[in-house]
Design a protein around this motif. Structure first.
Motif, PDB file in Angstrom:
ATOM      1  N   HIS A 113     -18.120  -1.692  11.216  1.00 49.32           N
ATOM      2  CA  HIS A 113     -16.716  -1.455  10.509  1.00 49.32           C
ATOM      3  C   HIS A 113     -16.027  -0.337  10.028  1.00 49.32           C
ATOM      4  O   HIS A 113     -15.305   0.299   9.868  1.00 49.32           O
ATOM      5  N   HIS A 117     -13.008   2.349  10.992  1.00 52.61           N
ATOM      6  CA  HIS A 117     -12.257   3.258  10.104  1.00 52.61           C
ATOM      7  C   HIS A 117     -11.890   4.568  10.020  1.00 52.61           C
ATOM      8  O   HIS A 117     -10.992   5.228  10.603  1.00 52.61           O
ATOM      9  N   GLY A 138     -12.696  -0.780  -0.184  1.00 57.68           N
ATOM     10  CA  GLY A 138     -13.322  -1.493  -1.336  1.00 57.68           C
ATOM     11  C   GLY A 138     -14.087  -0.953  -1.601  1.00 57.68           C
ATOM     12  O   GLY A 138     -14.934  -1.164  -2.127  1.00 57.68           O
ATOM     13  N   GLY A 164     -12.236   2.399  -3.848  1.00 60.73           N
ATOM     14  CA  GLY A 164     -11.748   1.317  -3.837  1.00 60.73           C
ATOM     15  C   GLY A 164     -11.839   0.278  -5.304  1.00 60.73           C
ATOM     16  O   GLY A 164     -10.534  -0.002  -5.752  1.00 60.73           O
ATOM     17  N   ASP A 168      -9.632  -0.997  -7.856  1.00 57.11           N
ATOM     18  CA  ASP A 168      -8.931  -2.779  -8.681  1.00 57.11           C
ATOM     19  C   ASP A 168      -9.949  -2.588  -9.390  1.00 57.11           C
ATOM     20  O   ASP A 168      -9.213  -3.881 -10.167  1.00 57.11           O
ATOM     21  N   GLY A 181      -5.723  -0.754  -6.547  1.00 59.93           N
ATOM     22  CA  GLY A 181      -5.347   0.293  -5.804  1.00 59.93           C
ATOM     23  C   GLY A 181      -3.919   0.235  -5.519  1.00 59.93           C
ATOM     24  O   GLY A 181      -3.276   1.556  -6.109  1.00 59.93           O
ATOM     25  N   GLY A 272      -9.451   1.889   3.462  1.00 59.56           N
ATOM     26  CA  GLY A 272      -7.558   1.782   2.757  1.00 59.56           C
ATOM     27  C   GLY A 272      -6.959   2.439   1.240  1.00 59.56           C
ATOM     28  O   GLY A 272      -6.319   2.394   1.384  1.00 59.56           O
ATOM     29  N   ASN A 276      -3.367   5.869   0.096  1.00 57.27           N
ATOM     30  CA  ASN A 276      -2.972   6.473  -1.493  1.00 57.27           C
ATOM     31  C   ASN A 276      -1.757   8.001  -0.931  1.00 57.27           C
ATOM     32  O   ASN A 276      -2.196   8.908  -0.819  1.00 57.27           O
ATOM     33  N   ASP A 304      -7.764  -2.947   6.824  1.00 57.01           N
ATOM     34  CA  ASP A 304      -8.242  -3.688   7.211  1.00 57.01           C
ATOM     35  C   ASP A 304      -7.449  -3.337   8.481  1.00 57.01           C
ATOM     36  O   ASP A 304      -5.979  -4.372   7.988  1.00 57.01           O
TER      37      ASP A 304
HETATM   38  O1  KG4 Z   1     -10.338  -1.071   4.278  1.00 54.86           O
HETATM   39  P1  KG4 Z   1      -9.745  -1.710   2.547  1.00 54.86           P
HETATM   40  O2  KG4 Z   1      -8.471  -2.167   3.567  1.00 54.86           O
HETATM   41  O3  KG4 Z   1     -11.266  -2.475   2.706  1.00 54.86           O
HETATM   42  C1  KG4 Z   1     -12.243  -2.484   2.757  1.00 54.86           C
HETATM   43  O4  KG4 Z   1     -12.594  -2.405   3.942  1.00 54.86           O
HETATM   44  O5  KG4 Z   1     -12.772  -2.591   1.831  1.00 54.86           O
HETATM   45  O6  KG4 Z   1      -9.613  -0.771   1.828  1.00 54.86           O
HETATM   46  C2  KG4 Z   1      -9.321  -1.470   0.708  1.00 54.86           C
HETATM   47  C3  KG4 Z   1      -8.934  -1.249  -1.056  1.00 54.86           C
HETATM   48  C4  KG4 Z   1      -8.717  -2.068  -1.717  1.00 54.86           C
HETATM   49  O7  KG4 Z   1      -9.514  -1.718  -2.587  1.00 54.86           O
HETATM   50  C5  KG4 Z   1      -7.779  -0.977  -2.225  1.00 54.86           C
HETATM   51  O8  KG4 Z   1      -7.342  -1.218  -3.671  1.00 54.86           O
HETATM   52  C6  KG4 Z   1      -7.397   0.409  -1.815  1.00 54.86           C
HETATM   53  O9  KG4 Z   1      -8.321  -0.109  -0.327  1.00 54.86           O
HETATM   54  N1  KG4 Z   1      -5.516   0.679  -1.563  1.00 54.86           N
HETATM   55  C7  KG4 Z   1      -5.369   1.624  -2.603  1.00 54.86           C
HETATM   56  C8  KG4 Z   1      -3.955   1.618  -1.921  1.00 54.86           C
HETATM   57  N2  KG4 Z   1      -3.899   0.842  -0.610  1.00 54.86           N
HETATM   58  C9  KG4 Z   1      -4.992   0.002  -0.447  1.00 54.86           C
HETATM   59  N3  KG4 Z   1      -5.974   2.353  -3.191  1.00 54.86           N
HETATM   60  C10 KG4 Z   1      -5.374   3.451  -4.014  1.00 54.86           C
HETATM   61  N4  KG4 Z   1      -3.686   3.189  -3.212  1.00 54.86           N
HETATM   62  C11 KG4 Z   1      -3.054   2.820  -2.310  1.00 54.86           C
HETATM   63  N5  KG4 Z   1      -2.190   2.997  -1.869  1.00 54.86           N
END
Ligand code: KG4
Ligand code: ZN
Length: 336
Positions: A113, A117, A138, A164, A168, A181, A272, A276, A304
């Motif tokens: 995974h 990314h 995350g 992340g 959260d 986030g 994720g 930002n 994801d």
């Molecule tokens: O990569 P992802 O979708 O899932 C994992 O593989 O963990 O990442 C999810 C993370 C979450 O912690 C979410 O709060 C964060 O990405 N996230 C952000 C934003 N959009 C998603 N954190 C800060 N600013 C954002 N705009």
């Protein structure tokens, strides 16, 4: 360019059930079903995630096939997230992928995974290597040095929480719901990022630590709220802006040091948190300072998704690295 190939990518490692079709290196469809059920619990509940994947996975795959005018018979390979992630969730995607690969008689590709990314960058860019990539999701925070797509060295990572998670957990403390986030980023736009200070932590040179800053936010809010019970309400935007700024500063400090030390030809951010806006802009500035090309995935490829899984699968297919039916999902990270 790879051999002519049509690849179905499947992602089910956490709370997104996703499928995508990649034809000769180009995404033709990218469908993601984000499970809403976890919102009311303030975080992902693994058992509920597995159950939701079970009901979502066939409709999501059917939708990805339909949107790309593809049938199962067109497929040349199936790529699936093998790990890391929640075991019950991974099992759903991996077993559907095994079933499809067996019945269609086509190769199965077990994708990491985190490597996927990074592969999100190859969907839209012809990357100049070596690449220094900051992976911020995350569950993970890593600095990765890549000599090429498959030569992957982790040069720094978090010793506790992922960035992340720091977003959260703060979202939860501030009562903003899950995931925090995007909410914090949204509210921060009207706040003053210099108003409050949250300390960086002492770590090894390129390593990260985010558990301390979350605790310092908690104690800070408790103290201020004891003096003024409306403190959070009155200062929410500046709390969000200052906390976000502190997290991004912690990331940039190590990223900057790593660029000086490793002298890459290009830099990138994935995962994720790369959605930002403050991080995206700050990394663009870093690229200008070092005169290096900067790669940032478009928004739908940051969080994801299965497009990145299909792309990472394509790299494995080119190298003949297929997954055996006896191979199993893994919950902790195992770079291949
Ligand atoms: O990569 P992802 O979708 O899932 C994992 O593989 O963990 O990442 C999810 C993370 C979450 O912690 C979410 O709060 C964060 O990405 N996230 C952000 C934003 N959009 C998603 N954190 C800060 N600013 C954002 N705009
Ligand atoms: Zn992820």
């Amino acid at each position: 360019m790879p051999l002519s190939s049509t690849i179905l990518g499947i992602e089910s490692s956490c709370d997104d059930t996703a499928a995508a079709i990649l034809v000769n290196g180009k995404i033709q469809s990218n469908v993601t079903n984000t499970q809403d059920i976890h919102r009311k619990y303030g975080g992902v509940v693994p058992e509920l995630a597995s159950r939701a994947h079970q009901s979502n996975i066939i409709p999501v795959i059917s939708e990805a096939l339909a949107q790309s005018n593809t049938t199962l018979q067109h497929l040349d390979a199936i790529a699936v997230t093998q790990g890391p992630g929640l075991m019950g969730s991974l099992i759903v995607g991996v077993n559907v992928a095994k079933g499809l690969s067996m019945s269609l008689g086509i190769p199965l590709l077990g994708v990491n995974h985190l490597q996927a990314h990074v592969a999100a960058l190859y969907l839209e860019n012809s990357v100049q290597f070596p690449l220094l990539c900051l992976l911020v999701s995350g569950g993970h925070t890593q600095l990765i040095f890549l000599k090429n797509e498959l030569d992957f060295t982790v040069i720094g990572e978090t010793i506790d929480d992922a960035v992340g998670e720091a977003f959260d957990k703060a979202g939860k403390i501030l009562g903003l719901g899950y995931p925090g986030g995007p909410q914090i980023a949204k509210i921060a736009t009207t706040g003053d990022p210099k108003r409050f200070k949250f300390p960086d932590s002492q770590t090894g040179h390129l390593d990260f630590s985010f558990s301390g800053i979350k605790t310092s936010l908690l104690y800070f809010l408790r103290k201020e709220s004891n003096e003024n019970s409306a403190f959070i309400e009155e200062n929410l935007d500046s709390i969000c802006a200052s906390y976000q700024q502190s997290l991004i500063d912690m990331l940039l400090k190590r990223f900057n040091s790593a660029i000086i030390q490793f002298k890459p030809n290009s830099i990138g951010i994935v995962g994720g948190v790369s959605a930002n806006a403050l991080l995206r802009n700050s990394v663009m500035e870093l690229g200008q300072i070092f005169d290096a090309p900067v790669y940032i995935p478009k928004f739908e490829y940051c969080t994801d998704n299965a497009a990145m899984i299909a792309k990472a699968g394509e790299l494995l297919l080119e190298k003949g690295k297929t997954m055996k039916l006896s191979d199993t999902p893994y919950s902790r990270n195992e770079y291949l």
